[in-house]
Scaffold this motif. Structure first.
Motif, PDB file in Angstrom:
ATOM      1  N   ASN A  73       0.818  -1.211   0.000  1.00  0.00           N
ATOM      2  CA  ASN A  73       0.000   0.000   0.000  1.00  0.00           C
ATOM      3  C   ASN A  73       0.855   1.265   0.000  1.00  0.00           C
ATOM      4  OD1 ASN A  73      -2.430  -1.330  -0.100  1.00  0.00           O
ATOM      5  ND2 ASN A  73      -2.757  -1.301   2.113  1.00  0.00           N
ATOM      6  N   GLY A 123       0.889   4.045  -2.838  1.00  0.00           N
ATOM      7  CA  GLY A 123       0.559   5.427  -2.490  1.00  0.00           C
ATOM      8  C   GLY A 123      -0.769   5.538  -1.769  1.00  0.00           C
ATOM      9  N   LEU A 124      -1.361   4.393  -1.419  1.00  0.00           N
ATOM     10  CA  LEU A 124      -2.631   4.418  -0.690  1.00  0.00           C
ATOM     11  C   LEU A 124      -2.401   4.773   0.771  1.00  0.00           C
ATOM     12  CD1 LEU A 124      -4.259   1.264  -2.303  1.00  0.00           C
ATOM     13  CD2 LEU A 124      -5.011   3.623  -2.591  1.00  0.00           C
ATOM     14  N   GLU A 125      -1.145   4.518   1.259  1.00  0.00           N
ATOM     15  CA  GLU A 125      -0.754   4.959   2.596  1.00  0.00           C
ATOM     16  C   GLU A 125       0.544   5.752   2.427  1.00  0.00           C
ATOM     17  OE1 GLU A 125      -2.389   3.714   5.368  1.00  0.00           O
ATOM     18  OE2 GLU A 125      -3.202   1.747   4.793  1.00  0.00           O
ATOM     19  N   PRO A 153      -1.726   7.647  -4.871  1.00  0.00           N
ATOM     20  CA  PRO A 153      -1.934   6.603  -5.875  1.00  0.00           C
ATOM     21  C   PRO A 153      -1.907   7.188  -7.286  1.00  0.00           C
ATOM     22  CG  PRO A 153      -3.994   7.139  -4.754  1.00  0.00           C
ATOM     23  CD  PRO A 153      -2.926   7.918  -4.077  1.00  0.00           C
ATOM     24  N   GLY A 154      -1.546   6.372  -8.250  1.00  0.00           N
ATOM     25  CA  GLY A 154      -1.516   6.858  -9.629  1.00  0.00           C
ATOM     26  C   GLY A 154      -1.556   5.705 -10.611  1.00  0.00           C
ATOM     27  N   PRO A 155      -1.880   6.010 -11.856  1.00  0.00           N
ATOM     28  CA  PRO A 155      -2.044   4.953 -12.860  1.00  0.00           C
ATOM     29  C   PRO A 155      -0.722   4.289 -13.276  1.00  0.00           C
ATOM     30  CG  PRO A 155      -2.423   7.129 -13.818  1.00  0.00           C
ATOM     31  CD  PRO A 155      -2.237   7.339 -12.355  1.00  0.00           C
ATOM     32  N   LEU A 183      -2.744  -2.227  -9.524  1.00  0.00           N
ATOM     33  CA  LEU A 183      -2.949  -3.061  -8.334  1.00  0.00           C
ATOM     34  C   LEU A 183      -3.883  -4.239  -8.573  1.00  0.00           C
ATOM     35  CD1 LEU A 183      -2.011  -0.362  -6.676  1.00  0.00           C
ATOM     36  CD2 LEU A 183      -3.118  -1.604  -4.838  1.00  0.00           C
ATOM     37  N   PHE A 196      -5.739  -6.887  -5.931  1.00  0.00           N
ATOM     38  CA  PHE A 196      -5.919  -7.219  -4.518  1.00  0.00           C
ATOM     39  C   PHE A 196      -6.305  -8.683  -4.344  1.00  0.00           C
ATOM     40  CE2 PHE A 196      -6.976  -2.670  -4.761  1.00  0.00           C
ATOM     41  CZ  PHE A 196      -6.177  -2.165  -3.761  1.00  0.00           C
ATOM     42  N   LYS A 232      -8.807  -9.633  -2.292  1.00  0.00           N
ATOM     43  CA  LYS A 232     -10.264  -9.635  -2.369  1.00  0.00           C
ATOM     44  C   LYS A 232     -10.660  -9.304  -3.799  1.00  0.00           C
ATOM     45  CE  LYS A 232     -11.298  -7.978   2.259  1.00  0.00           C
ATOM     46  NZ  LYS A 232     -10.956  -6.614   2.682  1.00  0.00           N
ATOM     47  N   THR A 263     -12.153  -7.259  -6.349  1.00  0.00           N
ATOM     48  CA  THR A 263     -12.459  -5.830  -6.303  1.00  0.00           C
ATOM     49  C   THR A 263     -13.040  -5.331  -7.618  1.00  0.00           C
ATOM     50  OG1 THR A 263     -10.233  -5.295  -7.014  1.00  0.00           O
ATOM     51  CG2 THR A 263     -10.635  -5.365  -4.653  1.00  0.00           C
ATOM     52  N   LEU A 264     -13.563  -6.238  -8.425  1.00  0.00           N
ATOM     53  CA  LEU A 264     -14.192  -5.798  -9.674  1.00  0.00           C
ATOM     54  C   LEU A 264     -15.472  -5.040  -9.351  1.00  0.00           C
ATOM     55  CD1 LEU A 264     -13.751  -9.101 -11.685  1.00  0.00           C
ATOM     56  CD2 LEU A 264     -12.319  -7.062 -11.731  1.00  0.00           C
ATOM     57  N   GLY A 278      -9.996   2.213 -16.269  1.00  0.00           N
ATOM     58  CA  GLY A 278      -8.847   3.094 -16.083  1.00  0.00           C
ATOM     59  C   GLY A 278      -8.585   3.950 -17.318  1.00  0.00           C
ATOM     60  N   ARG A 314      -7.116  -5.816 -15.979  1.00  0.00           N
ATOM     61  CA  ARG A 314      -7.466  -4.451 -15.626  1.00  0.00           C
ATOM     62  C   ARG A 314      -6.246  -3.653 -15.182  1.00  0.00           C
ATOM     63  NH1 ARG A 314     -11.872  -3.127 -10.936  1.00  0.00           N
ATOM     64  NH2 ARG A 314     -10.370  -4.167  -9.618  1.00  0.00           N
ATOM     65  N   ASN A 372      -3.567  -0.515 -18.274  1.00  0.00           N
ATOM     66  CA  ASN A 372      -3.153   0.874 -18.079  1.00  0.00           C
ATOM     67  C   ASN A 372      -1.664   1.068 -18.312  1.00  0.00           C
ATOM     68  OD1 ASN A 372      -5.795   1.816 -17.197  1.00  0.00           O
ATOM     69  ND2 ASN A 372      -5.420   0.555 -15.387  1.00  0.00           N
ATOM     70  N   VAL A 418     -12.859  -0.549  -0.940  1.00  0.00           N
ATOM     71  CA  VAL A 418     -11.963  -1.184  -1.903  1.00  0.00           C
ATOM     72  C   VAL A 418     -12.196  -0.633  -3.317  1.00  0.00           C
ATOM     73  CG1 VAL A 418     -11.600  -3.367  -3.106  1.00  0.00           C
ATOM     74  CG2 VAL A 418     -11.558  -3.314  -0.637  1.00  0.00           C
ATOM     75  N   TYR A 419     -13.461  -0.387  -3.678  1.00  0.00           N
ATOM     76  CA  TYR A 419     -13.764   0.166  -5.005  1.00  0.00           C
ATOM     77  C   TYR A 419     -13.206   1.583  -5.138  1.00  0.00           C
ATOM     78  CZ  TYR A 419     -17.226  -3.618  -5.164  1.00  0.00           C
ATOM     79  OH  TYR A 419     -17.846  -4.822  -5.135  1.00  0.00           O
ATOM     80  N   MET A 423      -9.529   1.413  -5.589  1.00  0.00           N
ATOM     81  CA  MET A 423      -9.240   0.972  -6.950  1.00  0.00           C
ATOM     82  C   MET A 423      -9.291   2.161  -7.905  1.00  0.00           C
ATOM     83  SD  MET A 423      -8.507  -2.052  -7.857  1.00  0.00           S
ATOM     84  CE  MET A 423      -7.484  -1.781  -9.281  1.00  0.00           C
ATOM     85  N   ARG A 451      -8.982   5.243  -7.143  1.00  0.00           N
ATOM     86  CA  ARG A 451      -7.897   6.198  -6.838  1.00  0.00           C
ATOM     87  C   ARG A 451      -6.599   5.764  -7.509  1.00  0.00           C
ATOM     88  NH1 ARG A 451      -7.146   6.682  -0.771  1.00  0.00           N
ATOM     89  NH2 ARG A 451      -5.557   8.195  -1.340  1.00  0.00           N
ATOM     90  N   THR A 452      -6.377   4.453  -7.570  1.00  0.00           N
ATOM     91  CA  THR A 452      -5.134   4.012  -8.214  1.00  0.00           C
ATOM     92  C   THR A 452      -5.167   4.305  -9.717  1.00  0.00           C
ATOM     93  OG1 THR A 452      -5.890   1.766  -8.681  1.00  0.00           O
ATOM     94  CG2 THR A 452      -4.844   2.133  -6.567  1.00  0.00           C
ATOM     95  N   TYR A 453      -6.352   4.533 -10.283  1.00  0.00           N
ATOM     96  CA  TYR A 453      -6.418   4.957 -11.689  1.00  0.00           C
ATOM     97  C   TYR A 453      -6.177   6.453 -11.815  1.00  0.00           C
ATOM     98  CZ  TYR A 453      -8.791   0.539 -12.713  1.00  0.00           C
ATOM     99  OH  TYR A 453      -9.108  -0.774 -12.853  1.00  0.00           O
ATOM    100  N   GLY A 454      -5.976   7.114 -10.681  1.00  0.00           N
ATOM    101  CA  GLY A 454      -5.793   8.556 -10.714  1.00  0.00           C
ATOM    102  C   GLY A 454      -7.104   9.301 -10.903  1.00  0.00           C
TER     103      GLY A 454
END
Lengths: 258, 261
Positions: A59, A63-65, A82-84, A88, A90, A92, A94-95, A108, A155, A159, B159-160, B163, B165-168
């Motif tokens: 994380n 950049g999530l933390e 966070p950035g493209p 990531l 996960f 779990k 997360t779709l 994305g 997914r 990107n 979590v969504y 997700m 956020r990671t796409y910016g």
């Protein structure tokens, strides 16, 4: 500091003097302590038992933390959010349940403002690459666990991130599907090489996948213990003597903390 | 095989049997004068009145279907207004902190007031016509719509959001592309609640002050000492409520199917 940063600049990902704690005062808990490493164009596995801070480490790179001390660099630039450029996957699932496989994979690209035709084309390519051709219009609830993780991988790939961060992506799969998906991630990776940082608690999985294995100490705070180079040709054979030898060595050296 | 099919046949018949026997008992109670006809009308009398009211405006001044239409119109206008304002408001409150801070205190004061309590004031303001009813329905529907939309956004799986956020994705894009679709089933739950609350409130408002509508029809029945009118009014309220419920359900299914892809 300057020199250190420059020396690490050859790496795609650099973690410099990272520590991370959560909470305040008496409740304060150190999760990661003094982590330093660099990752090049390779498949690196972060191996650690539960409560070794491996997900937190991922994380931080994502950049999530934000680290309590130290810095994370991706391509020489400090990570501040966070950035493209970091994809990531996960553990779990997360779709987005309201989107089809296609909708999930192209999300994305859509957010980055790519035209519909272009992103459809790219998404189709990666859906095909992960072996889900024909499932473009399926919804996540119609897919098996392994298929969901294939979508997650597509997914992240689509990107074109500089780094792929995978957090125990096969942890919830049954053993057989897990073996299959380990083979698949290598096949996909060999078709299109990316820097991958893959977190797992499974020693066999780590050896099967990694060019290098960073092993973390168990129980907080997590510390970087040993870095193993895995010099085995691919595709790797889990029953091969050299494979078992490495496995035995890592098992013995991590036994104390498991 | 034969036994099984008779069983399902019996199960299918049972509900009709229960309704039919109730009607028969009801009819007998009136015919045998167990309850005097001045207090209770028989089912046949109610049906006769319904047929009569299809093309006679007497004694209350309107055809029965016109009364139903008036009520339906009032309910739908107020309800749609509540949706148009309540859904965006609730969604925005769930995601944007300043909006939440601004609106929520007011909303928390408004929330525990039963919508019926507004009726006297609305008569002051709007009289007994359409606009007063619409206003009350609007207030009644607004509360569940806002609460559910708000909760739907707040319950978006983090979590969504991560997700996205990671796409910016920007905060606005996350709201539009993640929170809103994820809140949708909850929002529609709110619409159903709002619908039943609106309908109940409307009838209450019409009972107190109106010159047409199903609630008014019932009140007239009471004043004219006609139990058959009262019962017909009650049945029409139930039937019309069912019809609106079906319409909303259809619209909802189509919208959800359209958004979740």
């Amino acid at each position: 500091m300057e020199n250190r940063t420059r020396a690490l600049k050859n790496f795609k990902v650099q973690c410099v003097g990272i520590s991370k704690s959560f909470g305040e005062g008496n409740e304060k808990k150190l999760i990661l302590d003094d982590i330093n490493f660099g990752v090049g164009d390779e498949f690196v596995v972060v191996l650690g038992p539960g409560q070794s801070g491996k997900t937190t480490l991922l994380n931080l790179i994502a950049g999530l933390e934000r680290p309590s001390t130290g810095q994370v660099f991706v391509d020489g630039e400090e990570v501040t959010g966070p950035g493209p450029d970091r994809g990531l996957v996960f553990q779990k699932y997360t779709l987005f349940p309201w989107k089809t496989v296609m909708g999930n994979v192209e999300m994305g690209l859509k957010l980055s403002g790519m035209s519909k035709k272009e992103r459809r084309e790219m998404a189709s390519y990666y859906i095909d690459l992960v072996g889900l051709k024909g499932f473009e219009n399926s919804y996540p609830h119609e897919l098996s666990g392994g298929m969901k993780q294939r979508v997650s991988i597509a997914r992240a790939y689509v990107n074109k991130p500089k780094v792929m961060l995978l957090d125990e992506p096969f942890g919830q799969l049954d053993a057989q599907t897990r073996y299959l998906m380990e083979n698949e991630i290598i096949r996909i990776w060999q078709a299109e090489k990316r820097t991958i940082i893959f977190v797992t608690n499974n020693i066999e999985e780590a050896i099967f996948l990694g060019d290098r294995i960073l092993s973390l100490d168990g129980k907080f705070p997590g510390r970087l213990k040993t870095i193993y180079d895995v010099d085995l040709d691919r595709p790797r054979d889990r029953a091969d003597t050299s494979f078992l030898k490495i496995r035995q060595r890592i098992t013995e050296e991590t036994m104390l903390i498991l | 095989m034969g036994k099984k099919s008779t069983n399902t046949l019996v199960l299918r018949i049972i509900p009709y049997v229960s309704i039919l026997s109730c009607l028969i008992i009801w009819q007998l109670i009136v015919v045998l004068n167990i309850v005097p006809n001045t207090l209770l009308a028989s089912p046949l009398q109610v049906i006769k009145l319904f047929i009569y009211k299809l093309n006679h405006t007497q004694p209350d001044g309107g055809l029965i279907l016109v009364h139903a239409f008036v009520s339906l119109k009032e309910a739908l206008i107020g309800y749609v207004l509540a949706l148009l304002i309540g859904i965006p408001l609730g969604l925005a409150m769930g995601w944007f902190k300043p909006i939440d801070g601004l609106i929520r205190p007011l909303f928390e004061i408004l929330r525990p007031i039963p919508p019926v309590a507004w009726i006297p004031l609305t008569i002051f303001w709007f009289g007994i016509g359409l606009s007063g009813k619409v206003f009350i329905i609007f207030l009644a529907g607004l509360v569940p719509v806002v609460i559910n939309s708000y909760t739907g956004v707040r319950m978006t799986n983090p979590v969504y959001i991560r997700m996205a956020r990671t796409y910016g994705a920007t905060k606005w894009r996350i709201f539009i592309d993640v929170c809103v679709p994820s809140a949708l089933p909850m929002v529609f739950g709110g619409l159903q609640v709002a619908l039943s609350v609106s309908w109940m409130t409307l009838v209450a408002a019409e009972l107190i002050a109106a010159d047409s509508g199903l609630g008014f029809f019932i009140t007239m029945g009471q004043r004219l000492l006609m139990p058959d009118m009262i019962i017909l009014g009650i049945l029409m309220i139930g039937l019309t409520g069912v019809v609106i419920g079906i319409i909303v359900d259809k619209v909802e299914k189509r919208l959800v199917a359209g958004m979740w892809r």
